[in-house]
Design an enzyme around this catalytic site. Structure first.
Site, PDB file in Angstrom:
ATOM      1  CB  SER A  68      21.177 -66.403  56.290  1.00  0.00           C
ATOM      2  OG  SER A  68      20.466 -67.623  56.237  1.00  0.00           O
TER       3      SER A  68
HETATM    4  N1  SAH Z   1      18.625 -69.129  52.630  1.00  0.00           N
HETATM    5  C1  SAH Z   1      17.432 -68.689  53.292  1.00  0.00           C
HETATM    6  C2  SAH Z   1      17.389 -69.278  54.695  1.00  0.00           C
HETATM    7  C3  SAH Z   1      16.023 -69.446  55.192  1.00  0.00           C
HETATM    8  S1  SAH Z   1      15.930 -70.227  56.773  1.00  0.00           S
HETATM    9  C4  SAH Z   1      17.403 -67.187  53.364  1.00  0.00           C
HETATM   10  O1  SAH Z   1      18.479 -66.578  53.548  1.00  0.00           O
HETATM   11  O2  SAH Z   1      16.328 -66.602  53.275  1.00  0.00           O
HETATM   12  C5  SAH Z   1      15.811 -71.931  56.329  1.00  0.00           C
HETATM   13  C6  SAH Z   1      14.695 -72.353  55.430  1.00  0.00           C
HETATM   14  O3  SAH Z   1      14.705 -73.771  55.355  1.00  0.00           O
HETATM   15  C7  SAH Z   1      13.294 -71.962  55.898  1.00  0.00           C
HETATM   16  O4  SAH Z   1      12.619 -71.299  54.872  1.00  0.00           O
HETATM   17  C8  SAH Z   1      12.642 -73.312  56.242  1.00  0.00           C
HETATM   18  O5  SAH Z   1      11.251 -73.331  56.029  1.00  0.00           O
HETATM   19  C9  SAH Z   1      13.377 -74.258  55.312  1.00  0.00           C
HETATM   20  N2  SAH Z   1      13.370 -75.664  55.726  1.00  0.00           N
HETATM   21  C10 SAH Z   1      13.411 -76.174  56.979  1.00  0.00           C
HETATM   22  N3  SAH Z   1      13.384 -77.515  56.953  1.00  0.00           N
HETATM   23  C11 SAH Z   1      13.323 -77.882  55.642  1.00  0.00           C
HETATM   24  C12 SAH Z   1      13.269 -79.142  54.966  1.00  0.00           C
HETATM   25  N4  SAH Z   1      13.257 -80.293  55.618  1.00  0.00           N
HETATM   26  N5  SAH Z   1      13.209 -79.128  53.613  1.00  0.00           N
HETATM   27  C13 SAH Z   1      13.222 -77.953  52.924  1.00  0.00           C
HETATM   28  N6  SAH Z   1      13.271 -76.738  53.506  1.00  0.00           N
HETATM   29  C14 SAH Z   1      13.322 -76.698  54.855  1.00  0.00           C
END
Ligand code: SAH
Length: 216
Positions: A68
């Site tokens: 993010s």
């Molecule tokens: N806070 C992280 C954001 C990553 S993007 C950062 O700054 O790096 C969102 C993440 O949520 C991704 O890694 C994706 O694989 C995960 N995600 C999506 N759906 C999900 C679910 N149902 N349960 C757990 N994780 C999920």
């Protein structure tokens, strides 16, 4: 001697990123600012994106996912209002950048990631960085993490179409959840959900853009 740093524009260090994008945009909580100074974003972007590590936007981290934007991570963290004795549940470990920030601010962090390769890679990285208060789970976050509930804070970093009831149920009394919600990919509203005894308060915190939370 010429100080080359003076001639570089745009953030060339984590410190500068924190000043320009986090402090100057109104993040005030000193503990939050300190956590961002201690966790270098460079450690959380892929090798081939290192030169963009301090830029003001999300970056791809593989598997179709993103780390993010720094300000977004800071805003959500400040809204969450963590105390050092709090336990916090994070849905969407991703790069682990948000996870590391949470680990600096709370007592224990429980984090769930649905993509196994990403989860394993990030766990190794955070362990190598020395974090001992993070607990990892591979799976879907819709049901939360029942074994360690209740949580003082819950942060969701992928967007579901509705607020999952199981997550609200895992909030402690006085607990807060920060969550992007929306039908469309990258067009959502950020909500702060507060549990106050029997009451649930939901506050609109503005428009945001996240990857969708995927159903298994
Ligand atoms: N806070 C992280 C954001 C990553 S993007 C950062 O700054 O790096 C969102 C993440 O949520 C991704 O890694 C994706 O694989 C995960 N995600 C999506 N759906 C999900 C679910 N149902 N349960 C757990 N994780 C999920």
């Amino acid at each position: 001697m010429i100080n080359l740093g003076r001639y570089i524009t745009g953030p060339s260090s984590n410190r500068e990123m924190v000043k320009n994008q986090i402090i100057n945009r109104g993040i005030r909580d000193p503990r939050v600012i300190q956590a961002f100074l201690e966790v270098d974003r460079k450690g959380f972007v892929p090798e081939n994106k290192i030169h963009q590590a301090y830029d003001d936007h999300p970056l791809p981290i593989g598997n179709g996912q993103t780390i993010s934007q720094p300000y977004m991570v800071a805003e959500m963290t400040e809204i969450l209002g963590l105390d050092k004795n709090d336990t916090v549940l994070e849905i969407g470990t991703g790069s682990g950048y948000q996870t590391a920030i949470l680990a600096k601010l709370a007592r224990e962090v429980f984090t769930i990631e649905i993509i196994p390769t990403l989860a394993v890679k990030t766990q190794k990285k955070l362990e190598k960085l020395g974090f001992l208060n993070i607990h990892y789970k591979i799976g879907s976050g819709f049901e939360g993490w029942h074994e360690y509930a209740l949580y003082n804070g819950i942060i969701v970093t992928a967007a579901p179409t509705d607020i999952p009831e199981a997550l609200v149920a895992q909030l402690a009394d006085g607990g807060r959840m920060v969550i992007p919600v929306g039908e469309r990919s990258h067009h959502q509203t950020l909500y702060l959900v507060k549990k106050d005894g029997e009451d649930i308060h939901i506050l609109n915190k503005g428009a945001v853009a996240f990857v969708p939370m995927v159903k298994e």
